[in-house]
Scaffold this motif. Structure first.
Motif, mmCIF file in Angstrom:
data_model
loop_
_atom_site.group_PDB
_atom_site.id
_atom_site.type_symbol
_atom_site.label_atom_id
_atom_site.label_comp_id
_atom_site.label_asym_id
_atom_site.label_seq_id
_atom_site.Cartn_x
_atom_site.Cartn_y
_atom_site.Cartn_z
ATOM 1 N N ALA A 113 36.899 41.282 44.306
ATOM 2 C CA ALA A 113 36.760 41.351 42.994
ATOM 3 C C ALA A 113 37.880 41.816 42.115
ATOM 4 O O ALA A 113 38.419 41.379 41.005
ATOM 5 C CB ALA A 113 35.603 42.128 42.442
ATOM 6 N N LEU A 114 38.743 42.487 42.948
ATOM 7 C CA LEU A 114 40.081 43.206 42.522
ATOM 8 C C LEU A 114 41.038 42.160 42.703
ATOM 9 O O LEU A 114 42.429 42.262 41.972
ATOM 10 C CB LEU A 114 40.407 44.411 43.151
ATOM 11 C CG LEU A 114 39.465 45.618 42.845
ATOM 12 C CD1 LEU A 114 39.497 46.773 43.929
ATOM 13 C CD2 LEU A 114 39.412 46.120 41.476
ATOM 14 N N LEU A 115 41.116 41.456 43.668
ATOM 15 C CA LEU A 115 42.225 40.725 44.209
ATOM 16 C C LEU A 115 42.155 39.018 43.962
ATOM 17 O O LEU A 115 43.228 38.415 43.650
ATOM 18 C CB LEU A 115 42.533 40.761 45.516
ATOM 19 C CG LEU A 115 43.025 42.363 46.039
ATOM 20 C CD1 LEU A 115 42.864 42.392 47.543
ATOM 21 C CD2 LEU A 115 44.375 42.542 45.451
ATOM 22 N N ALA A 116 40.943 38.283 44.080
ATOM 23 C CA ALA A 116 40.643 36.953 44.091
ATOM 24 C C ALA A 116 40.538 36.394 42.847
ATOM 25 O O ALA A 116 39.626 36.923 41.982
ATOM 26 C CB ALA A 116 39.469 36.688 44.958
ATOM 27 N N ALA A 118 39.035 34.506 39.802
ATOM 28 C CA ALA A 118 37.573 34.069 39.505
ATOM 29 C C ALA A 118 37.684 33.222 38.353
ATOM 30 O O ALA A 118 38.347 33.112 37.477
ATOM 31 C CB ALA A 118 36.687 35.453 39.115
ATOM 32 N N PRO A 119 36.758 32.287 38.275
ATOM 33 C CA PRO A 119 36.595 31.065 37.237
ATOM 34 C C PRO A 119 36.667 31.615 35.887
ATOM 35 O O PRO A 119 37.310 31.004 34.981
ATOM 36 C CB PRO A 119 35.391 30.236 37.589
ATOM 37 C CG PRO A 119 35.066 30.745 39.179
ATOM 38 C CD PRO A 119 35.324 32.067 39.311
ATOM 39 N N ASN A 120 35.887 32.774 35.538
ATOM 40 C CA ASN A 120 35.950 33.311 34.072
ATOM 41 C C ASN A 120 37.189 34.479 33.965
ATOM 42 O O ASN A 120 36.851 34.916 32.901
ATOM 43 C CB ASN A 120 34.485 34.172 33.840
ATOM 44 C CG ASN A 120 34.284 35.049 34.932
ATOM 45 O OD1 ASN A 120 34.880 35.247 36.041
ATOM 46 N ND2 ASN A 120 33.114 35.891 34.623
ATOM 47 N N ASP A 121 37.866 34.486 34.797
ATOM 48 C CA ASP A 121 38.940 35.376 34.425
ATOM 49 C C ASP A 121 39.545 34.994 33.355
ATOM 50 O O ASP A 121 40.236 33.617 33.047
ATOM 51 C CB ASP A 121 40.051 35.667 35.666
ATOM 52 C CG ASP A 121 39.507 36.476 37.002
ATOM 53 O OD1 ASP A 121 38.470 37.195 36.433
ATOM 54 O OD2 ASP A 121 39.917 36.346 37.873
ATOM 55 N N THR A 122 40.107 36.064 32.693
ATOM 56 C CA THR A 122 41.321 35.679 31.522
ATOM 57 C C THR A 122 42.831 35.658 31.806
ATOM 58 O O THR A 122 42.769 36.168 33.107
ATOM 59 C CB THR A 122 41.273 36.993 30.298
ATOM 60 O OG1 THR A 122 41.598 38.026 31.095
ATOM 61 C CG2 THR A 122 39.851 37.060 29.716
ATOM 62 N N PRO A 123 43.852 35.141 31.284
ATOM 63 C CA PRO A 123 44.943 35.111 31.775
ATOM 64 C C PRO A 123 45.507 36.549 32.171
ATOM 65 O O PRO A 123 46.114 36.618 33.020
ATOM 66 C CB PRO A 123 45.823 34.705 30.538
ATOM 67 C CG PRO A 123 44.703 33.715 29.984
ATOM 68 C CD PRO A 123 43.499 34.379 29.940
ATOM 69 N N ALA A 124 45.171 37.585 31.450
ATOM 70 C CA ALA A 124 45.580 39.113 31.725
ATOM 71 C C ALA A 124 45.075 39.306 32.972
ATOM 72 O O ALA A 124 45.792 40.269 33.726
ATOM 73 C CB ALA A 124 45.016 39.737 30.481
ATOM 74 N N LYS A 129 45.533 40.590 38.761
ATOM 75 C CA LYS A 129 45.394 40.315 40.202
ATOM 76 C C LYS A 129 46.390 39.972 40.875
ATOM 77 O O LYS A 129 46.752 40.317 42.097
ATOM 78 C CB LYS A 129 44.103 39.266 40.148
ATOM 79 C CG LYS A 129 42.795 39.963 39.859
ATOM 80 C CD LYS A 129 41.883 38.858 39.862
ATOM 81 C CE LYS A 129 40.237 39.403 39.752
ATOM 82 N NZ LYS A 129 39.402 38.503 39.654
ATOM 83 N N THR A 130 47.216 39.107 40.403
ATOM 84 C CA THR A 130 48.653 38.594 40.935
ATOM 85 C C THR A 130 49.465 39.583 41.438
ATOM 86 O O THR A 130 50.094 39.902 42.442
ATOM 87 C CB THR A 130 49.069 37.278 40.265
ATOM 88 O OG1 THR A 130 48.211 36.331 39.872
ATOM 89 C CG2 THR A 130 50.295 37.074 40.846
ATOM 90 N N ALA A 131 49.603 40.560 40.266
ATOM 91 C CA ALA A 131 50.612 41.554 40.350
ATOM 92 C C ALA A 131 49.958 42.663 41.459
ATOM 93 O O ALA A 131 50.972 43.177 42.261
ATOM 94 C CB ALA A 131 50.502 42.449 38.996
ATOM 95 N N LEU A 132 48.963 43.024 41.423
ATOM 96 C CA LEU A 132 48.299 43.898 42.498
ATOM 97 C C LEU A 132 48.488 43.224 43.946
ATOM 98 O O LEU A 132 48.578 43.877 44.656
ATOM 99 C CB LEU A 132 46.721 43.988 42.205
ATOM 100 C CG LEU A 132 46.007 45.221 43.274
ATOM 101 C CD1 LEU A 132 46.635 46.374 43.291
ATOM 102 C CD2 LEU A 132 44.591 44.992 42.707
ATOM 103 N N ALA A 133 47.943 42.040 44.078
ATOM 104 C CA ALA A 133 48.118 41.541 45.311
ATOM 105 C C ALA A 133 49.749 41.280 45.850
ATOM 106 O O ALA A 133 50.130 41.828 47.165
ATOM 107 C CB ALA A 133 47.730 39.882 45.164
ATOM 108 N N VAL A 146 45.028 37.251 50.475
ATOM 109 C CA VAL A 146 43.925 37.326 49.620
ATOM 110 C C VAL A 146 43.101 35.860 50.155
ATOM 111 O O VAL A 146 41.782 36.002 50.120
ATOM 112 C CB VAL A 146 44.344 37.051 48.107
ATOM 113 C CG1 VAL A 146 43.033 36.989 47.392
ATOM 114 C CG2 VAL A 146 45.006 38.730 47.824
ATOM 115 N N GLN A 147 43.686 34.800 50.163
ATOM 116 C CA GLN A 147 42.994 33.712 50.498
ATOM 117 C C GLN A 147 42.293 33.638 52.215
ATOM 118 O O GLN A 147 41.216 33.327 52.259
ATOM 119 C CB GLN A 147 43.922 32.307 50.683
ATOM 120 C CG GLN A 147 43.414 31.168 50.833
ATOM 121 C CD GLN A 147 42.314 30.798 49.612
ATOM 122 O OE1 GLN A 147 42.700 30.854 48.680
ATOM 123 N NE2 GLN A 147 41.172 30.335 50.155
#
Length: 238
Positions: A113-116, A118-124, A129-133, A146-147
């Motif tokens: 939920a923190l890293l992957a 999701a279809p309903n994620d906003t651009p922010a 998530k990309t920055a955290l990964a 993550v994958q």
């Protein structure tokens, strides 16, 4: 055996070789030598079981759970280290509450939920998530960790505790492989603790142990197979 089981089988062989090469470091009758001997016996039993599989390629669910547990442990360990400069990060990636499969899966889902994406994620949210990964990747987790977590989690959903096969002997041997892989991992876990204690002041020996006990991750399947945990052949994605 499939790729996941083969990776662990190969690691067992390297570990027993390490034990043979360094047997003089341990007293006769020591726990370490006992665990090496147990692992040697398990390898022999695996050789018999895999010969009887007749080409079966089903992964035991216990092996899939083991792969997911390794993913979670690596992420948690890295988060704890990073927490030294980013207080609160370790709290976002808590340890698994118990050894149960249910708690492991719950923890993996929380990480996802923190890293992957999701279809309903906003651009922010996607950017966060990309920055955290990226922070984990900067600490030498694989670029696709993550994958890997996504794939290993999906593989468990697609697994069956009871293997369906028209060949009863093959089913029995496939079950035996899963049981023996689990037993072998138990011996390696004991040995890992012993080697870290034994060689805490011998960097060369400890490095050799870590190399021997490392489990190689198999290459991921083609993109068209990622959505199908069994990859169309009965073997889950790596």
């Amino acid at each position: 055996m499939n790729d996941r089981e083969t990776a662990r089988y190969d690691m067992f062989g390297r570990v027993t070789t390490f034990g043979t090469d360094n047997s003089a470091d341990f007293a006769p009758g020591s726990n370490a030598l006992g665990h090496f001997a147990n692992l040697t016996r398990i390898i022999a039993e695996l050789d018999l079981a895999k010969a009887g599989q007749l080409g079966g390629g089903v992964t035991a669910k216990s092996v899939l759970i083991d792969a997911l547990r390794l993913d979670v442990q690596n992420i948690r360990r890295t988060a704890v280290a990073m927490d030294q400069d980013a207080p609160g990060l370790a709290d976002q990636f808590p340890a698994v509450a118990s050894p149960s499969q249910a708690d492991l899966i719950t923890t993996a889902d929380a990480y996802l939920a923190l890293l992957a994406p999701a279809p309903n994620d906003t651009p922010a949210q996607l950017a966060a998530k990309t920055a955290l990964a990226a922070r984990f990747i900067a600490n030498e987790l694989p670029a696709d960790f993550v994958q890997d977590l996504v794939d290993d989690r999906k593989a468990i959903d697609g697994a069956k505790d009871d293997v369906e096969s028209v060949d009863n002997d093959g089913v029995e041997n496939t079950s035996a492989v899963g049981r023996l892989i689990k037993a072998g991992m138990k011996e390696v876990n004991y040995l890992d603790a012993i080697m870290h204690n034994k060689y805490s002041r011998n960097a060369d020996k400890l490095r050799a142990w870590l190399s021997a006990s490392h489990i190689e991750r198999t290459a991921r399947k083609k993109k068209e197979d990622i959505g199908n945990p069994t990859g169309g052949t009965g073997t889950p994605n790596s």
